[in-house]
Motif scaffolding. Structure first.
Motif, mmCIF file in Angstrom:
data_model
loop_
_atom_site.group_PDB
_atom_site.id
_atom_site.type_symbol
_atom_site.label_atom_id
_atom_site.label_comp_id
_atom_site.label_asym_id
_atom_site.label_seq_id
_atom_site.Cartn_x
_atom_site.Cartn_y
_atom_site.Cartn_z
ATOM 1 N N GLN A 112 0.824 -1.202 0.000
ATOM 2 C CA GLN A 112 0.000 0.000 0.000
ATOM 3 C C GLN A 112 0.861 1.255 0.000
ATOM 4 O O GLN A 112 0.571 2.211 -0.710
ATOM 5 C CB GLN A 112 -0.950 0.000 1.189
ATOM 6 N N ARG A 113 1.930 1.272 0.795
ATOM 7 C CA ARG A 113 2.821 2.442 0.818
ATOM 8 C C ARG A 113 3.468 2.650 -0.540
ATOM 9 O O ARG A 113 3.566 3.772 -1.031
ATOM 10 C CB ARG A 113 3.900 2.292 1.892
ATOM 11 N N LEU A 114 3.903 1.567 -1.178
ATOM 12 C CA LEU A 114 4.506 1.685 -2.504
ATOM 13 C C LEU A 114 3.486 2.182 -3.526
ATOM 14 O O LEU A 114 3.796 3.019 -4.369
ATOM 15 C CB LEU A 114 5.094 0.339 -2.946
ATOM 16 N N GLY A 115 2.270 1.676 -3.435
ATOM 17 C CA GLY A 115 1.208 2.130 -4.335
ATOM 18 C C GLY A 115 0.899 3.599 -4.144
ATOM 19 O O GLY A 115 0.710 4.347 -5.113
ATOM 20 N N ASN A 116 0.851 4.052 -2.895
ATOM 21 C CA ASN A 116 0.598 5.468 -2.613
ATOM 22 C C ASN A 116 1.738 6.336 -3.123
ATOM 23 O O ASN A 116 1.515 7.421 -3.664
ATOM 24 C CB ASN A 116 0.389 5.697 -1.116
ATOM 25 N N ALA A 117 2.972 5.869 -2.967
ATOM 26 C CA ALA A 117 4.124 6.632 -3.452
ATOM 27 C C ALA A 117 4.079 6.738 -4.977
ATOM 28 O O ALA A 117 4.329 7.805 -5.538
ATOM 29 C CB ALA A 117 5.420 5.977 -2.998
ATOM 30 N N LEU A 118 3.725 5.653 -5.642
ATOM 31 C CA LEU A 118 3.622 5.672 -7.095
ATOM 32 C C LEU A 118 2.529 6.632 -7.550
ATOM 33 O O LEU A 118 2.707 7.384 -8.505
ATOM 34 C CB LEU A 118 3.349 4.261 -7.627
ATOM 35 N N ALA A 119 1.405 6.639 -6.851
ATOM 36 C CA ALA A 119 0.314 7.565 -7.192
ATOM 37 C C ALA A 119 0.765 9.007 -7.034
ATOM 38 O O ALA A 119 0.450 9.869 -7.865
ATOM 39 C CB ALA A 119 -0.907 7.288 -6.317
ATOM 40 N N VAL A 121 3.824 10.147 -7.330
ATOM 41 C CA VAL A 121 4.748 10.440 -8.425
ATOM 42 C C VAL A 121 3.962 10.721 -9.701
ATOM 43 O O VAL A 121 4.276 11.659 -10.439
ATOM 44 C CB VAL A 121 5.736 9.268 -8.631
ATOM 45 N N ARG A 122 2.920 9.934 -9.953
ATOM 46 C CA ARG A 122 2.101 10.161 -11.155
ATOM 47 C C ARG A 122 1.457 11.542 -11.143
ATOM 48 O O ARG A 122 1.432 12.228 -12.150
ATOM 49 C CB ARG A 122 1.015 9.090 -11.264
ATOM 50 N N TRP A 125 4.122 14.125 -11.811
ATOM 51 C CA TRP A 125 4.544 14.069 -13.198
ATOM 52 C C TRP A 125 3.509 14.740 -14.099
ATOM 53 O O TRP A 125 3.866 15.490 -15.013
ATOM 54 C CB TRP A 125 4.785 12.627 -13.615
#
Length: 145
Positions: A112-119, A121-122, A125
């Motif tokens: 979940q933390r990785l998914g939130n970090a990716l969101a 970044v998106r 961007w």
């Protein structure tokens, strides 16, 4: 208020869900390394801590108008339900079930933390591509010289 001033004001609160999850993950790892008797005693408090952390996180996300809050709440509810199903087994002496639940919980929180970090970044961007925000300056990499 200038854009950079509002960013400084918002960033600590926006980072709060990440801090909540990191604190919870630290507690989980500590519990996972404990002896069976300590684990069995501490497991109910972990379930309570997970519940409290999720409520704090959901409150912060609600204040920010997080669009995926309903999905987040549903995921959190399933996690809490599973932990509450395991709690009586741990209480009756099946510590291994609790350890498996804690290991799974640690993995879920990490994903979940990785998914939130990716969101995040998106979103950043998209803002950069649309010209609404400039990229952050690159941090220099030391070459050891």
């Amino acid at each position: 208020m200038t854009s950079s001033a509002s960013q400084r004001h918002v960033q600590p609160a926006a980072a709060m869900p990440g801090r909540i999850r990191r604190t919870l993950a630290s507690r989980i790892r500590h519990l996972a390394d404990s002896a069976d008797a300590d684990f069995a005693r501490a497991f109910p408090a972990l379930v309570t801590a997970v519940d409290a952390a999720f409520r704090r996180e959901e409150s912060v996300l609600a204040r920010f108008g997080y669009r995926r809050l309903p999905e987040c709440r549903a995921e959190n509810a399933v996690i809490l339900w599973a932990l509450r199903q395991v709690a009586p087994m741990v209480e009756q002496g099946c510590v291994e079930a609790g350890r498996q639940a804690v290991a799974a919980l640690d993995g879920i929180l990490l994903m979940q933390r990785l998914g939130n970090a990716l969101a995040a970044v998106r979103v950043r961007w998209r803002q950069i591509r649309s010209g609404r925000r400039r990229p952050l300056p690159r941090q220099g990499v030391s070459n050891g010289a």
